[in-house]
Design an enzyme around this catalytic site. Structure first.
Site, PDB file in Angstrom:
ATOM      1  N   ASP A  80      45.363  40.174  29.284  1.00 41.65           N
ATOM      2  CA  ASP A  80      45.820  41.468  29.805  1.00 41.65           C
ATOM      3  C   ASP A  80      45.000  41.824  31.043  1.00 41.65           C
ATOM      4  O   ASP A  80      43.799  41.560  31.088  1.00 41.65           O
ATOM      5  CB  ASP A  80      45.610  42.586  28.761  1.00 41.65           C
ATOM      6  CG  ASP A  80      46.564  42.445  27.585  1.00 41.65           C
ATOM      7  OD1 ASP A  80      47.625  41.826  27.764  1.00 41.65           O
ATOM      8  OD2 ASP A  80      46.240  42.958  26.505  1.00 41.65           O
ATOM      9  N   TYR A 288      53.178  47.165  30.282  1.00 41.17           N
ATOM     10  CA  TYR A 288      51.843  47.285  29.677  1.00 41.17           C
ATOM     11  C   TYR A 288      51.521  48.746  29.379  1.00 41.17           C
ATOM     12  O   TYR A 288      51.644  49.605  30.259  1.00 41.17           O
ATOM     13  CB  TYR A 288      50.812  46.694  30.653  1.00 41.17           C
ATOM     14  CG  TYR A 288      49.466  46.454  30.017  1.00 41.17           C
ATOM     15  CD1 TYR A 288      49.357  45.694  28.860  1.00 41.17           C
ATOM     16  CD2 TYR A 288      48.310  46.985  30.568  1.00 41.17           C
ATOM     17  CE1 TYR A 288      48.128  45.469  28.277  1.00 41.17           C
ATOM     18  CE2 TYR A 288      47.071  46.760  29.997  1.00 41.17           C
ATOM     19  CZ  TYR A 288      46.982  45.995  28.846  1.00 41.17           C
ATOM     20  OH  TYR A 288      45.764  45.780  28.261  1.00 41.17           O
TER      21      TYR A 288
END
Length: 566
Positions: A80, A288
């Site tokens: 991420d 996200y």
């Protein structure tokens, strides 16, 4: 195939063989050397200057990586893209370098959604690992470990609450708990004050209430005198009707805080909302979920997203946007370059669970709202003459719903009035004096608490919901609306004059960590500053030991007392 129990995925691109391995979060953890874990033998303040060690916590993954790196000279970090993700990646880079110093190429793939287009774009445009970002993550790790260990041990040893009953203190957790305790005290010490309102119920088509222009009467007598003057009146004259037409802007795109607030309104706890948003992201349905950004980047292909959603169960809504949308999406005040605001990226190919469905729909509808036209509303202010006294009422009417039709998550408080004309007379149904009393402030909902934490710079978009979960887990708060227990109140009271429960110090450290990410400060100097802050805090607390012990033990006793045995 598998290395040990760890799955490894292989593929070939441009005649080069590649292996993909998942990391399951941090595979390296930070902790004190083993000799320092005996609470009763080491005075807490001695931990401040001890350097924590990095230990491999996921041995299976580390061993698989060791095998892979033997004959692989290059590596792409594709975790991420945020502080925590960068640190997880850099931990592995350091580990792999220790296994094979001959690694020649290290690159970074950054993406905000797990869709083929985003992933391909990320791998076609590889960048460098951002060490400043990972240092910021490491600073948070070190600082939170040191503060948490030192203060938790101090308060637990002082109050002799050891083993499973230890009392946890944290750099972000404690100022957050102090906010809840402060509000609880305001509620408990609140003294309701009576007030009176003079109402006239009028009728046209159906009854509606109007209020005397004075509004709230703090004393009963003046309200009573006016009531006596007008109580037998039979009709009200419409003196003035004012209509104001207004445009109501749609909300800004979702960032983490505004998303959690909206989900909280639907009854989801902060942790639950984030966990579902993460599931939807992993399924390739939404972007996200950890972002401060409230401005869509120009690169966002809104048309393509709408096309995908129109093929699913939002065809009506998409058509409305395409035929009657706004020229440019709405924008919030915060603009960052790491991730876009939270938005849908694809339609589900299989049925979602009911909670997933509700959160997915919320994210889609917010996206539609940001692309929809302003709502148009009409507010009507009317004043009436009743025997020489002025009474007023406000009405509200939605002329064009537009975005409000697409995003129906709110309740209109004002009611619609019948059509009223200046000079007309209305029948008075009844005139009354209504007695009421002032209400205490409300407890923070989880959504409101997260917004307050953001305002005070307590924690980050990625950690705030976790802090609230920790307060529940530690039994410092209970109930759907977080309510502090007596132990929580005692712990905050014990630290009330100490900087550890005031947001200022925590906010300063958060700002320092942002400076590390931007290359304005180093990891070393920030950790040194935080240690000197903590040394000052311990100097404040040491002389208060006896008082702290007594306060906490009395509170715990009170909390565990049900009443006299029958």
């Amino acid at each position: 195939n598998h290395l040990g129990k760890i799955p490894v995925y292989s593929f070939t691109k441009n005649n080069e063989p590649w292996n993909v391995i998942g990391l399951k979060g941090h595979i390296i953890n930070l902790d004190y050397p083993s000799g320092f874990n005996q609470w009763t033998k080491i005075p807490p303040h001695e931990l401040i200057e001890v350097e924590p060690l990095k230990n491999v916590s996921e041995k299976g993954i580390a061993s698989a990586l060791k095998t892979l790196v033997k004959d692989t000279p290059s590596l792409i970090v594709a975790t991420d893209f945020d502080r925590e993700g960068e640190l997880i990646g850099v931990e592995v880079v350091d580990l792999l370098r220790s296994y094979n110093p001959a690694i020649t190429q290290i690159k970074r793939a950054r993406y905000s959604a797990i869709t083929p287009f985003e992933i391909n774009t990320a791998f076609d445009n590889l960048t460098e690992v951002d060490y400043n970002l990972s240092y910021a993550g490491e600073a948070r790790q070190v600082i939170d470990l040191v503060w948490g260990a030192v203060l938790t041990r101090f308060i637990s040893l002082t109050s002799r609450r050891l083993g499973r009953d230890f009392l946890s203190i944290g750099r972000v957790q404690s100022p957050t708990l102090a906010l809840l305790v402060e509000r609880e005290k305001e509620i408990k010490t609140f003294i309701p004050k009576p007030y009176w309102v003079l109402l006239a119920q009028l009728k046209k088509d159906k009854p509606f209430d109007t209020t005397h222009e004075h509004g709230v009467f703090r004393e009963e007598q003046p309200a009573q005198e006016l009531y006596t003057k007008i109580k037998d009146s039979k009709e009200a004259l419409v003196k003035e009707v004012k209509k104001i037409v207004a445009n109501e802007l749609p909300p800004a795109p979702f960032n983490t805080t505004t998303f959690i607030q909206a989900a909280s309104y639907l009854g989801f706890s902060a942790a639950k909302a984030m966990s579902i948003a993460e599931e939807l992201y992993m399924m390739g349905l939404t972007s996200y979920p950890r972002t401060d950004n409230t401005v869509y980047p120009p690169s966002l292909n809104i048309k393509s997203i709408l096309q995908k959603l129109s093929e699913a169960h939002f065809s009506k809504e998409v058509k409305e946007i395409q035929t009657n949308g706004r020229d440019y999406p709405t924008r919030g005040k915060q603009q960052t370059t790491d991730h876009p605001p939270i938005h849908p990226v694809d339609a589900p190919s299989k049925k979602l669970g009911s909670d997933q469905e509700r959160i997915y729909e919320l994210i889609c509808r917010r996206f539609f709202a940001t692309l929809a036209k302003d709502a148009i509303s009409e507010t009507t202010d009317v004043w009436f003459d009743i025997s020489g006294e002025k009474f007023i009422v406000s009405g509200y009417r939605l002329v064009e719903a537009n975005w409000k039709h697409l995003y129906p998550y709110f309740k209109e408080k004002k009611k619609q009035l019948p059509e009223l004309l200046e000079g007309e007379k209305l029948e008075i149904m009844k005139i009354t004096i209504k007695k009421d009393s002032t209400k205490p402030p409300q407890r923070y909902t989880q959504g409101a608490l997260i917004a307050k934490m953001e305002q005070l710079s307590l924690g980050t978009k990625s950690t705030r919901h976790e802090i609230i979960s920790k307060l529940y887990y530690r039994k410092y708060v209970m109930g759907g609306t977080p309510t502090p227990t007596s132990t929580a109140i005692a712990v905050v009271d014990a630290l009330i004059n100490c900087d550890v429960v005031k947001p200022k110090m925590t906010a300063e450290l958060e700002a320092d960590m942002n400076d590390i990410a931007e290359g304005k400060k180093t990891l070393g100097e920030t950790v040194r500053e935080s240690r000197s802050m903590l040394t000052k805090v311990m100097e404040e607390l040491e002389p208060e030991k006896e008082k702290i012990k007594e306060n906490i033990n009395n509170a715990v006793k009170a909390q565990n007392t049900i009443g006299p045995c029958p």
